[in-house]
Design a protein around this motif. Structure first.
Motif, PDB file in Angstrom:
ATOM      1  N   THR A  55       4.906  12.611   0.139  1.00  0.00           N
ATOM      2  CA  THR A  55       3.978  12.983   1.215  1.00  0.00           C
ATOM      3  C   THR A  55       2.734  12.112   1.210  1.00  0.00           C
ATOM      4  OG1 THR A  55       4.717  15.271   1.282  1.00  0.00           O
ATOM      5  CG2 THR A  55       2.483  14.844   2.058  1.00  0.00           C
ATOM      6  N   GLU A  56       2.209  11.864   0.008  1.00  0.00           N
ATOM      7  CA  GLU A  56       0.927  11.161  -0.085  1.00  0.00           C
ATOM      8  C   GLU A  56       1.075   9.643  -0.113  1.00  0.00           C
ATOM      9  OE1 GLU A  56      -1.907  12.611   0.459  1.00  0.00           O
ATOM     10  OE2 GLU A  56      -0.764  14.455   0.689  1.00  0.00           O
ATOM     11  N   PHE A  57       2.253   9.139   0.157  1.00  0.00           N
ATOM     12  CA  PHE A  57       2.438   7.697   0.276  1.00  0.00           C
ATOM     13  C   PHE A  57       3.128   7.394   1.589  1.00  0.00           C
ATOM     14  CE2 PHE A  57       2.245   3.607  -1.820  1.00  0.00           C
ATOM     15  CZ  PHE A  57       3.126   2.854  -1.072  1.00  0.00           C
ATOM     16  N   GLY A  58       2.361   6.924   2.565  1.00  0.00           N
ATOM     17  CA  GLY A  58       2.932   6.525   3.845  1.00  0.00           C
ATOM     18  C   GLY A  58       2.700   5.041   4.054  1.00  0.00           C
ATOM     19  N   VAL A  59       3.141   4.546   5.187  1.00  0.00           N
ATOM     20  CA  VAL A  59       2.947   3.124   5.467  1.00  0.00           C
ATOM     21  C   VAL A  59       1.454   2.800   5.565  1.00  0.00           C
ATOM     22  CG1 VAL A  59       3.355   1.268   7.117  1.00  0.00           C
ATOM     23  CG2 VAL A  59       5.153   2.900   6.638  1.00  0.00           C
ATOM     24  N   VAL A  60       0.692   3.726   6.146  1.00  0.00           N
ATOM     25  CA  VAL A  60      -0.753   3.489   6.264  1.00  0.00           C
ATOM     26  C   VAL A  60      -1.371   3.348   4.873  1.00  0.00           C
ATOM     27  CG1 VAL A  60      -2.939   4.484   7.021  1.00  0.00           C
ATOM     28  CG2 VAL A  60      -0.950   4.615   8.488  1.00  0.00           C
ATOM     29  N   THR A  61      -0.937   4.230   3.950  1.00  0.00           N
ATOM     30  CA  THR A  61      -1.417   4.129   2.567  1.00  0.00           C
ATOM     31  C   THR A  61      -1.104   2.750   2.007  1.00  0.00           C
ATOM     32  OG1 THR A  61      -0.941   6.464   2.231  1.00  0.00           O
ATOM     33  CG2 THR A  61      -1.246   5.126   0.265  1.00  0.00           C
ATOM     34  N   CYS A  62       0.134   2.314   2.198  1.00  0.00           N
ATOM     35  CA  CYS A  62       0.563   1.019   1.669  1.00  0.00           C
ATOM     36  C   CYS A  62      -0.293  -0.098   2.259  1.00  0.00           C
ATOM     37  CB  CYS A  62       2.039   0.815   2.006  1.00  0.00           C
ATOM     38  SG  CYS A  62       2.805  -0.553   1.138  1.00  0.00           S
ATOM     39  N   MET A  63      -0.582   0.010   3.538  1.00  0.00           N
ATOM     40  CA  MET A  63      -1.356  -1.049   4.208  1.00  0.00           C
ATOM     41  C   MET A  63      -2.793  -1.106   3.683  1.00  0.00           C
ATOM     42  SD  MET A  63       0.501  -2.404   6.954  1.00  0.00           S
ATOM     43  CE  MET A  63      -0.403  -2.582   8.496  1.00  0.00           C
ATOM     44  N   TYR A  64      -3.447   0.080   3.613  1.00  0.00           N
ATOM     45  CA  TYR A  64      -4.866  -0.023   3.231  1.00  0.00           C
ATOM     46  C   TYR A  64      -5.063  -0.222   1.733  1.00  0.00           C
ATOM     47  CZ  TYR A  64      -5.423   5.048   2.134  1.00  0.00           C
ATOM     48  OH  TYR A  64      -5.322   6.316   1.609  1.00  0.00           O
ATOM     49  N   THR A  65      -4.098   0.232   0.912  1.00  0.00           N
ATOM     50  CA  THR A  65      -4.236  -0.042  -0.516  1.00  0.00           C
ATOM     51  C   THR A  65      -3.941  -1.510  -0.809  1.00  0.00           C
ATOM     52  OG1 THR A  65      -1.981   0.794  -0.838  1.00  0.00           O
ATOM     53  CG2 THR A  65      -3.785   2.309  -1.309  1.00  0.00           C
ATOM     54  N   ALA A  66      -3.006  -2.094  -0.051  1.00  0.00           N
ATOM     55  CA  ALA A  66      -2.759  -3.531  -0.184  1.00  0.00           C
ATOM     56  C   ALA A  66      -3.981  -4.317   0.300  1.00  0.00           C
ATOM     57  CB  ALA A  66      -1.527  -3.940   0.629  1.00  0.00           C
ATOM     58  N   GLN A  67      -4.608  -3.819   1.362  1.00  0.00           N
ATOM     59  CA  GLN A  67      -5.823  -4.459   1.863  1.00  0.00           C
ATOM     60  C   GLN A  67      -6.919  -4.418   0.800  1.00  0.00           C
ATOM     61  OE1 GLN A  67      -8.033  -2.410   4.961  1.00  0.00           O
ATOM     62  NE2 GLN A  67      -8.483  -4.340   6.004  1.00  0.00           N
ATOM     63  N   ASN A  68      -6.986  -3.305   0.062  1.00  0.00           N
ATOM     64  CA  ASN A  68      -7.955  -3.187  -1.041  1.00  0.00           C
ATOM     65  C   ASN A  68      -7.702  -4.256  -2.091  1.00  0.00           C
ATOM     66  OD1 ASN A  68      -9.450  -0.998  -0.128  1.00  0.00           O
ATOM     67  ND2 ASN A  68      -9.364   0.036  -2.112  1.00  0.00           N
ATOM     68  N   GLY A  69      -6.413  -4.484  -2.383  1.00  0.00           N
ATOM     69  CA  GLY A  69      -6.071  -5.524  -3.351  1.00  0.00           C
ATOM     70  C   GLY A  69      -6.460  -6.899  -2.834  1.00  0.00           C
TER      71      GLY A  69
END
Lengths: 495, 58
Positions: A55-69
Motif C-alpha cells: 500500500t505504501e509503495f506506489g509509482v508516485v513514491t518511487c518517482m519522488y524517492t528516486a528524485q530525492n536520490g
C-alpha cells in the motif's frame, strides 16, 4: 528508444489477469460492513506486512524517492530511515496505536468521538478525507507519466490507459472491499518486490557502487551522504521529517487501517515492527535508481524536470524481459496503493462524515451498498480531478500543505486523546484550526509578492516545525481554557 | 568503498532483507489468507447480512 516488447506486454497482461481473478474471487466472503472495511479483523501478521508494504509503495513514491536520490544523493533516504525508526519504536511501545486498536474502532475519528464528541469526529473526518483525496489526486497522472517514459507508450494513450487501470482496481475494491484489497495487495507485494530487487541488483552491477558514490561526491560533496551538512537540508529538514513521519506512522489512515484490521493488538504491533525496515528500502532502493540516473544521464537529457530522470534512465538501462517484470511491478505498486487508498478514504466518509446521517441503525446490506457507492464516486472523482483535468501550479507545495494540515492536527489529537485526561473538545477544535491556518498561511505568504522573501527566509521546514508545535500548544491551551467537569455542576457535565 | 560504509551496509541490508522477507512473507502470507477466509466463512455461517444490525462502528 525503449526495450518494451510483446514479451514484456504478455508478462504484464498475465499479472493483470491474475490480480483481477484473485480480487473478484473473494467477494463471496463479504457478508457485512466489518468484512468490507476491516476484513472482519482477521488479518494476521504476514498478510499485514505484505499489505502495508504494498500500500505504501506506489509509482508516485518511487518517482519522488528516486528524485530525492537524484537531488540529494544518499542523504535523500533520510525520511525513510526516520520513518522506519518511528514505526519500529511505535510497534515496540504501542505508543498511541495500542489504545487505538484496543478501542476496536474502524477509523481514527471514531476514537475521537469517544473523548471529544460528534462535532470533532465529523471535523476530523473532513480533514482526513480532504487531505487524503487531494493527496491521491496526483497518483494517476504521475503513474501514467512513468509508464509512458519507461515503456515508451504513446502519450496520447495515457488517460485511457490509466482510466482502464483505475476501473480494474475499482471493480475488485467495490466488490470485495478490504478482503479483495488484502489478497491483491499480497500478490502485488510479491510482484512489486521481485521487480524492485531484480532491477536494483541489475543497476548495482551495471553502474557499480564506486560510480554511485563518486557521482554523489562530485555533485553534493559530504552533504550527499550526511543530511546535517547538506546545504539544502540541515537539522531543520531532519527535525521536520521527524515530526512529519512520526505523525504519518500514527495517523495516516491507510497505515492505521492495517493495524485496525489485525486480529488483535499484539498482531497489529507485530505488523508495525515487521514492516518498519521496509521504509528504509522504500527510500533507499529508488534513491539508488535516482543516483544511477544522475551518473548516467546528462542534464540535457534530463531537462528541467528531475522527477523524470529515473524513468528516462530505466527506459534504456533495463533489457527486454526484465522490462516486463519492472512494468508489472510498478503497475502492481500503483494498483495496491489505489485500492487501499480508495477503500480507506471511503471508510472515513462512511464511518465518520456520514455518521450524523445514520440516526437509526442501518442494515448490513444498506451499509455495504453505501460503501460500494462511495468507492465508485471516489473513482469518478479521481478520474476527473487527477487525470482528465490536469492540475496546474506547484503540485508538491500543494501536497505538502494538505498533508501537514492533516498530519499535524490528527497526530496531536491522537496523542492527547490517548494520554491526557484533561484533553477536551475545545483543545481538539483549536488544534484542528491552528493545524489548518499555519500551513495555509505559509502557502499564501509564498504566493504574495510582498511576503515572498519573508516566506523564503522562513522556509518550509521551519514552517512545518512551527505547525506541529503550535498545534500542540493550541490543544493544551484550548483544553485548559474549558472548565473541567469538576468545576461545573454535575447536571451540566457533558462529553 | 569503506569510506561510505554506512550507506553500503544499509544498501546491502536492504537488498538482503527485502529478498528474504519477500520469500518468507510470500509463504506465510498464503497461509494467513487461507486462515482469514476460513474464519470469515465460519463466522458468516452463524449470521447473515439481513441479521439485525449490530454496532456499525464496532
Amino acid at each position: 528508444m525503449n526495450n518494451f516488447t510483446w514479451f514484456d506486454g504478455s508478462i504484464v497482461g498475465l499479472y493483470l489477469l491474475a490480480t483481477m481473478i484473485a480480487g473478484i474471487a473473494v467477494r463471496k466472503y463479504v457478508g457485512n460492513v466489518e468484512h468490507f472495511l476491516i476484513a472482519g479483523r482477521e488479518m494476521n501478521v504476514y498478510l499485514g506486512i505484505a499489505s502495508l508494504a504494498a500500500t505504501e509503495f506506489g509509482v508516485v513514491t518511487c518517482m519522488y524517492t528516486a528524485q530525492n536520490g537524484y537531488e540529494f544523493g544518499f542523504a535523500g533516504a533520510t525520511p525513510g530511515i526516520i520513518t522506519a525508526a518511528a514505526m519500529y519504536l511505535v510497534g515496540v511501545t504501542g505508543f498511541c496505536v495500542k489504545p487505538l486498536r484496543d478501542a476496536r474502532v474502524i477509523t481514527i475519528p471514531e476514537l475521537f468521538q469517544k473523548r471529544f464528541g460528534d462535532r470533532i469526529r465529523w471535523a476530523s473526518g473532513v480533514v482526513i478525507v480532504l487531505g487524503g483525496l487531494l493527496n491521491m489526486g496526483v497518483f494517476l497522472r504521475t503513474g501514467g507519466e512513468f509508464l509512458v517514459l519507461v515503456a515508451g507508450f504513446d502519450i496520447k494513450y495515457l488517460e485511457i490507459t490509466m482510466s482502464v487501470l483505475l476501473l480494474s482496481v475499482a471493480v475488485y475494491t467495490i466488490l470485495g472491499g478490504m478482503l479483495s484489497v488484502l489478497v491483491t495487495d499480497f500478490l502485488q507485494f510479491v510482484v512489486m518486490s521481485a521487480g524492485l530487487i531484480i532491477v536494483t541488483i541489475l543497476i548495482l552491477s551495471q553502474v557499480g557502487w564506486s560510480t554511485l558514490t563518486s557521482t554523489v561526491t562530485a555533485h553534493y560533496g559530504a552533504g550527499g551522504f550526511n543530511p546535517f551538512v547538506h546545504p539544502k537540508m540541515g537539522w531543520p529538514y531532519v527535525l521536520f521529517n521527524v515530526f512529519l513521519n512520526l505523525a504519518a506512522v500514527l495517523t495516516w489512515q491507510t497505515t492505521i487501517a492495517r493495524l485496525l484490521a489485525a486480529k488483535d493488538t499484539p498482531t497489529g504491533l507485530k505488523v508495525y515492527k515487521g514492516t518498519s525496515f521496509f521504509f528504509v528500502c522504500r527510500f533507499l532502493i529508488p534513491g539508488i535508481w535516482g543516483i544511477a540516473a544522475l551518473a548516467a544521464l546528462s542534464p540535457a537529457v534530463v531537462g528541467g524536470n528531475t522527477l523524470q530522470a529515473m524513468p528516462k534512465f530505466l527506459s534504456t538501462a533495463v533489457p527486454s524481459g526484465l522490462m516486463g517484470i519492472l512494468i508489472a511491478a510498478m503497475i502492481a505498486a500503483d494498483m495496491s496503493t489505489d485500492s487501499s487508498y480508495m477503500l480507506t478514504w471511503g471508510s472515513v466518509i462512511y464511518n465518520d462524515i456520514l455518521a450524523p446521517f445514520r440516526k437509526t441503525r442501518w442494515s448490513e446490506r444498506r451499509g455495504l451498498r453505501w460503501n460500494r457507492s462511495i468507492i465508485a464516486l471516489i473513482g469518478v472523482f479521481l478520474l476527473f480531478y487527477g487525470l482528465w483535468y490536469p492540475l496546474k501550479g506547484d503540485l508538491w507545495t500543494y501536497l505538502g500543505v494538505t498533508g501537514t494540515i492533516y498530519l499535524s492536527s490528527m497526530s496531536v489529537l491522537l496523542i492527547a486523546c490517548s494520554y491526557w485526561k484533561r484533553a477536551n473538545s475545545w483543545g481538539a477544535g483549536a488544534a484542528i484550526i491552528v493545524g489548518a491556518i499555519i500551513p495555509t498561511g505559509f502557502l499564501v505568504l509564498e504566493q504574495l509578492p510582498s511576503t515572498r522573501e519573508a516566506a523564503a527566509a522562513i522556509g518550509p521546514y521551519f514552517s512545518g516545525i512551527a505547525t506541529y508545535l503550535l498545534t500542540g500548544a493550541a490543544m493544551v491551551i484550548g483544553s485548559l481554557l474549558k472548565p473541567s467537569p469538576s468545576e461545573i455542576s454535575p447536571e451540566r457535565v457533558s462529553r | 568503498m569503506m569510506e561510505h560504509w554506512f550507506w553500503l551496509l544499509l544498501t546491502v541490508a536492504c537488498v538482503v532483507w527485502y529478498s528474504s522477507v519477500t520469500i518468507y512473507v510470500a509463504v506465510k502470507g498464503m497461509r494467513d489468507i487461507r486462515t482469514m477466509l476460513e474464519n470469515i466463512a465460519a463466522g458468516s455461517r452463524v449470521g447473515s447480512a439481513d441479521d439485525p444490525p449490530g454496532d456499525q462502528s464496532a
